[in-house]
Write a protein that holds these residues in place. Structure first.
Motif, short mmCIF file in Angstrom:
data_model
loop_
_atom_site.label_atom_id
_atom_site.label_comp_id
_atom_site.label_asym_id
_atom_site.label_seq_id
_atom_site.Cartn_x
_atom_site.Cartn_y
_atom_site.Cartn_z
N SER A 102 -42.02 -11.61 183.70
CA SER A 102 -41.37 -12.43 184.73
C SER A 102 -40.42 -13.47 184.15
O SER A 102 -39.22 -13.48 184.49
N PRO A 103 -40.87 -14.37 183.26
CA PRO A 103 -39.91 -15.35 182.71
C PRO A 103 -38.90 -14.70 181.79
O PRO A 103 -37.77 -15.19 181.67
N LEU A 104 -39.26 -13.58 181.16
CA LEU A 104 -38.31 -12.91 180.29
C LEU A 104 -37.15 -12.34 181.11
O LEU A 104 -35.98 -12.43 180.70
N THR A 105 -37.45 -11.79 182.28
CA THR A 105 -36.40 -11.28 183.16
C THR A 105 -35.47 -12.40 183.61
O THR A 105 -34.23 -12.24 183.64
N VAL A 106 -36.05 -13.55 183.94
CA VAL A 106 -35.23 -14.70 184.34
C VAL A 106 -34.33 -15.13 183.20
O VAL A 106 -33.13 -15.40 183.38
N ALA A 107 -34.90 -15.21 181.99
CA ALA A 107 -34.11 -15.63 180.83
C ALA A 107 -32.96 -14.66 180.57
O ALA A 107 -31.83 -15.06 180.28
N GLN A 108 -33.24 -13.37 180.69
CA GLN A 108 -32.19 -12.39 180.46
C GLN A 108 -31.08 -12.53 181.50
O GLN A 108 -29.89 -12.36 181.18
N GLY A 109 -31.46 -12.85 182.73
CA GLY A 109 -30.44 -13.04 183.77
C GLY A 109 -29.51 -14.20 183.46
O GLY A 109 -28.28 -14.09 183.61
N TRP A 110 -30.07 -15.33 183.00
CA TRP A 110 -29.24 -16.48 182.68
C TRP A 110 -28.39 -16.24 181.43
O TRP A 110 -27.26 -16.72 181.35
N GLY A 112 -27.16 -13.36 180.68
CA GLY A 112 -26.07 -12.55 181.18
C GLY A 112 -24.97 -13.38 181.82
O GLY A 112 -23.77 -13.12 181.63
N LEU A 113 -25.38 -14.41 182.57
CA LEU A 113 -24.39 -15.30 183.18
C LEU A 113 -23.60 -16.05 182.12
O LEU A 113 -22.38 -16.25 182.24
N LEU A 114 -24.30 -16.50 181.07
CA LEU A 114 -23.61 -17.25 180.01
C LEU A 114 -22.62 -16.37 179.26
O LEU A 114 -21.61 -16.86 178.75
N LEU A 115 -22.92 -15.07 179.18
CA LEU A 115 -22.01 -14.16 178.49
C LEU A 115 -20.80 -13.80 179.35
O LEU A 115 -19.84 -13.22 178.85
N GLU A 118 -16.34 -15.48 183.13
CA GLU A 118 -15.86 -16.04 184.38
C GLU A 118 -16.74 -17.17 184.90
O GLU A 118 -16.44 -17.74 185.95
N LEU A 119 -17.83 -17.50 184.20
CA LEU A 119 -18.70 -18.57 184.65
C LEU A 119 -17.99 -19.90 184.53
O LEU A 119 -17.50 -20.26 183.46
N PRO A 120 -17.87 -20.67 185.63
CA PRO A 120 -17.19 -21.98 185.56
C PRO A 120 -17.85 -22.88 184.53
O PRO A 120 -19.08 -22.86 184.35
N ALA A 126 -25.96 -26.07 183.67
CA ALA A 126 -27.06 -25.72 184.56
C ALA A 126 -27.70 -24.39 184.14
O ALA A 126 -28.92 -24.23 184.19
N SER A 127 -26.88 -23.46 183.69
CA SER A 127 -27.41 -22.16 183.25
C SER A 127 -28.26 -22.32 182.00
O SER A 127 -29.32 -21.70 181.87
N VAL A 128 -27.80 -23.14 181.08
CA VAL A 128 -28.58 -23.39 179.86
C VAL A 128 -29.92 -24.04 180.20
O VAL A 128 -30.96 -23.71 179.61
#
Length: 309
Positions: A102-110, A112-115, A118-120, A126-128
């Motif tokens: 569960s937390p690993l999936t969340v971490a992978q999602g964030w 992905g956003l950092l990579l 296009e992330l403002p 906030a993502s970090v």
């Protein structure tokens, strides 16, 4: 927690200042375990009550140790281990995998956003932060299982320090709880990293649905014991959920997660020579942990002195 109903926040991760303190040199060099010594004295014919006092353990806990000792010996002699052992192992592995995933999936999602280029820029911080929180939960779950394994093998040795009860209570998550009674002078000798986890899990268990009207902490001295009680005012916790709290792993009705309930809290209390339990009626539920008074205070009627937060 065994059941994680809607609106209930899981226990906040406590800072990990160290790792499990195992015994050096492997099992062959271990000093005699107090549990085994106490059980052998009972099996040799000494009264259970006298042995419990001598070793500063609860009588009910000593009876449980004797029963577990004889059951395990019977299984070994007959070469017929109980069938529930394999089921517990499989249940443990499935639960641990779920807890990690569960937390690993969340971490992978964030991540992905950092990579994502296009992330403002304003959202990067906030993502970090979310990534940091997910990794913290992952580390916490791993540490819980490490503690459970060490406790089950008899390798857990609490590092005892004198700590004021008021300091322990102030470490609870959420708002500072309502405290019943004068506790500023009471102290216990417990592991400053491990024992707060016991009180934290009791505090969280008291928030199970149906939501309580209020929660408070009561503290008292009962003979050679100091008892901390998390009292919840309101409708009682359903009996099935209350019973499941003390099972090692279970799945919440809303499929929100598998956790260790009060199983770890019980293991840590036992490692401190104490016990945990629950009392419930129609108006309130009391989840309590009991640990021995500091030895130099056990013969005194004056509560032990401690620090204040």
């Amino acid at each position: 927690m065994v059941a994680v109903p809607d609106g209930t926040t899981p226990p906040r991760a406590l800072p990990l200042r160290g790792r499990v303190r195992g015994l050096p040199g492997g099992r062959a060099t271990e000093p005699p375990d107090l549990r085994v010594s106490a059980v052998l004295e009972v099996l040799a014919g000494e009264p259970v009550a006298e042995v419990a006092v001598r070793w500063s353990v609860d009588v009910a806990l000593l009876h449980r140790w004797v029963r577990a000792f004889t059951d395990a010996g019977t299984a070994a002699v007959t070469n017929r281990p109980e069938g529930h052992i394999a089921r517990q192992r499989d249940r443990f592995l499935a639960a641990f995998a779920h807890e990690v995933r569960s937390p690993l999936t969340v971490a992978q999602g964030w991540v992905g956003l950092l990579l994502d280029d296009e992330l403002p820029a304003d959202d990067v911080r906030a993502s970090v932060q979310r990534l940091h929180e997910a990794l913290g939960r992952l580390a916490e779950r791993t540490f819980d299982v490490e503690l459970l394994a060490a406790a089950s093998l008899g390798l857990l040795r609490p590092r005892r320090e004198r700590i004021g009860v008021a300091t322990l209570i102030s470490s609870l998550p959420d708002a500072v709880p309502e405290v019943d009674g004068a506790v500023s002078g009471l102290a216990v000798e417990v592991d400053p990293e491990l024992f707060p986890r016991v009180l934290r899990d009791l505090w969280w268990a008291a928030s199970l649905l149906p939501a309580p009207r209020a929660r408070r902490v009561e503290v008292g001295v009962d003979g050679p014991w100091i008892e901390l009680r998390v009292v919840r005012e309101g409708e009682p916790i359903p009996p099935a959920a209350l019973q499941a709290l003390f099972e090692p792993f279970d799945l919440g009705d809303d499929a929100s997660g598998i956790t260790i309930g009060l199983y770890l809290a019980r293991a840590l209390a036992v490692a401190h020579g104490g016990s945990i339990g629950v009392e419930q009626d129609d108006v309130q539920t009391a989840l309590w942990v009991r640990v021995p008074l500091p030895q130099h205070d056990s013969g005194s009627t004056t509560p032990p002195r401690g620090d204040t937060p």
